[in-house]
Design an enzyme around this catalytic site. Structure first.
Site, PDB file in Angstrom:
ATOM      1  N   GLY A 125       2.639 -18.766 -44.646  1.00 16.26           N
ATOM      2  CA  GLY A 125       4.031 -19.010 -44.289  1.00 16.26           C
ATOM      3  C   GLY A 125       4.512 -20.398 -44.663  1.00 16.26           C
ATOM      4  N   ASN A 126       5.819 -20.541 -44.735  1.00 20.81           N
ATOM      5  CA  ASN A 126       6.439 -21.831 -45.028  1.00 20.81           C
ATOM      6  C   ASN A 126       7.856 -21.831 -44.485  1.00 20.81           C
ATOM      7  OD1 ASN A 126       7.576 -20.382 -47.622  1.00 20.81           O
ATOM      8  ND2 ASN A 126       5.351 -20.442 -47.870  1.00 20.81           N
ATOM      9  N   GLY A 154      -1.155 -26.128 -47.979  1.00 25.29           N
ATOM     10  CA  GLY A 154      -2.514 -26.222 -47.450  1.00 25.29           C
ATOM     11  C   GLY A 154      -2.624 -26.526 -45.975  1.00 25.29           C
ATOM     12  N   SER A 190       3.554 -23.996 -51.939  1.00 28.58           N
ATOM     13  CA  SER A 190       3.532 -23.338 -53.250  1.00 28.58           C
ATOM     14  C   SER A 190       4.762 -22.455 -53.464  1.00 28.58           C
ATOM     15  CB  SER A 190       2.257 -22.508 -53.404  1.00 28.58           C
ATOM     16  OG  SER A 190       2.145 -21.568 -52.357  1.00 28.58           O
ATOM     17  N   GLU A 191       5.502 -22.158 -52.394  1.00 28.30           N
ATOM     18  CA  GLU A 191       6.735 -21.373 -52.518  1.00 28.30           C
ATOM     19  C   GLU A 191       7.966 -22.272 -52.627  1.00 28.30           C
ATOM     20  OE1 GLU A 191       6.701 -18.421 -53.218  1.00 28.30           O
ATOM     21  OE2 GLU A 191       5.175 -17.279 -52.139  1.00 28.30           O
ATOM     22  N   HIS A 244       9.951 -18.322 -43.858  1.00 29.57           N
ATOM     23  CA  HIS A 244       9.140 -17.329 -44.565  1.00 29.57           C
ATOM     24  C   HIS A 244       7.840 -17.125 -43.799  1.00 29.57           C
ATOM     25  CE1 HIS A 244       6.885 -15.039 -47.371  1.00 29.57           C
ATOM     26  NE2 HIS A 244       6.186 -16.042 -47.870  1.00 29.57           N
ATOM     27  N   HIS A 300       4.669 -13.998 -42.370  1.00 27.66           N
ATOM     28  CA  HIS A 300       3.898 -12.809 -42.738  1.00 27.66           C
ATOM     29  C   HIS A 300       3.694 -11.928 -41.502  1.00 27.66           C
ATOM     30  CE1 HIS A 300       2.018 -15.660 -45.950  1.00 27.66           C
ATOM     31  NE2 HIS A 300       3.184 -15.193 -46.368  1.00 27.66           N
ATOM     32  N   HIS A 348       4.004  -8.414 -48.934  1.00 27.64           N
ATOM     33  CA  HIS A 348       3.928  -9.880 -48.842  1.00 27.64           C
ATOM     34  C   HIS A 348       4.382 -10.420 -47.494  1.00 27.64           C
ATOM     35  CE1 HIS A 348       5.012 -13.978 -50.969  1.00 27.64           C
ATOM     36  NE2 HIS A 348       4.490 -14.150 -49.778  1.00 27.64           N
TER      37      HIS A 348
END
Length: 220
Positions: free
Chosen positions: A28-29, A44, A74-75, A94, A96, A156
């Site tokens: 997640g982010n 990370g 990374s997103e 974002h 999951h 996803h």
């Protein structure tokens, strides 16, 4: 809100996401806009580990991070392209969520089931599976954020947006609850879903408009 206040809000909702089981591990982010700057979770890190000063500041126009900063999620392109596509967006969550991902594996839609979903989220979009962290995914999400405040990423996770973090996060909770209800109902029989007329009727209620207005206020 000052940048520092937004950093504190990000930290609060990141921890909520973990506590409520919407993400696990370093998944997640979350991001929020502060003027011409996007504040995004670093790569990370588990979201519950983050402190207010650890959110990465990224220039909205150039995409550049501050010198010496940690690597952003990374997103990063998915968040950046979404803000550029829809200037009304002030926050992106974002996650999951288990039921939402499970639903995406077997269904290609999530119908309107109850008033909170219709009033606070509206029509939920679906993005077919695209390799995570890529420009292809960023483009696919950005293409739909002007039409939907919630997007289910097949195989996803979930992306929700809002005029502040509270609204974006609440939408995450409502979509996951909707997915859970739909999956349970489907296992028992054929769910009774709201018609288009019933959906529009809910959205027209003054009481629901007031609740949405309260969510969009800066107080958290």
């Amino acid at each position: 809100m000052s940048e520092q206040q937004i950093r504190e809000e990000l930290t609060k909702y990141a921890r909520k996401a973990v506590t409520q089981g919407l993400v696990v591990g370093p998944g997640g982010n979350i991001s929020a806009r502060s003027g011409n700057t996007m504040l995004l979770s670093p790569s990370g890190f588990a979201l519950e580990e983050l402190e207010p000063d650890e959110w990465i500041a990224i220039d909205m126009e150039t995409g550049e991070t501050q010198a010496g900063a940690s690597r952003p999620s990374s997103e990063v392109l998915m968040h950046l392209f979404s803000y550029r596509a829809n200037p009304d967006i002030q926050a992106i969550v974002h996650t999951h969520p288990a039921y939402t991902i499970a639903l995406s594996l077997v269904f290609d839609h999530l119908p309107h089931l109850f008033p909170d979903q219709s009033a606070l989220v509206g029509d939920i979009g679906f993005v077919p599976y695209v390799l995570p962290t890529t420009k292809l995914l960023a483009d696919a999400v950005a293409a739909k954020v002007t039409e939907h405040s919630a997007l289910i990423l097949v195989n996803h996770g979930l992306v929700t947006t809002g005029k502040n973090l509270r609204e974006a996060y609440y939408r995450t909770q409502v979509v996951e609850e909707s997915a859970k209800v739909y999956m349970i109902a489907k296992a028992a029989g054929e769910p009774k879903i709201l018609t288009d007329a019933e959906y529009k009727e809910i959205q027209s209620l003054e009481s629901e408009a007031y609740r949405v207005q309260l969510l969009q206020q800066l107080k958290s």
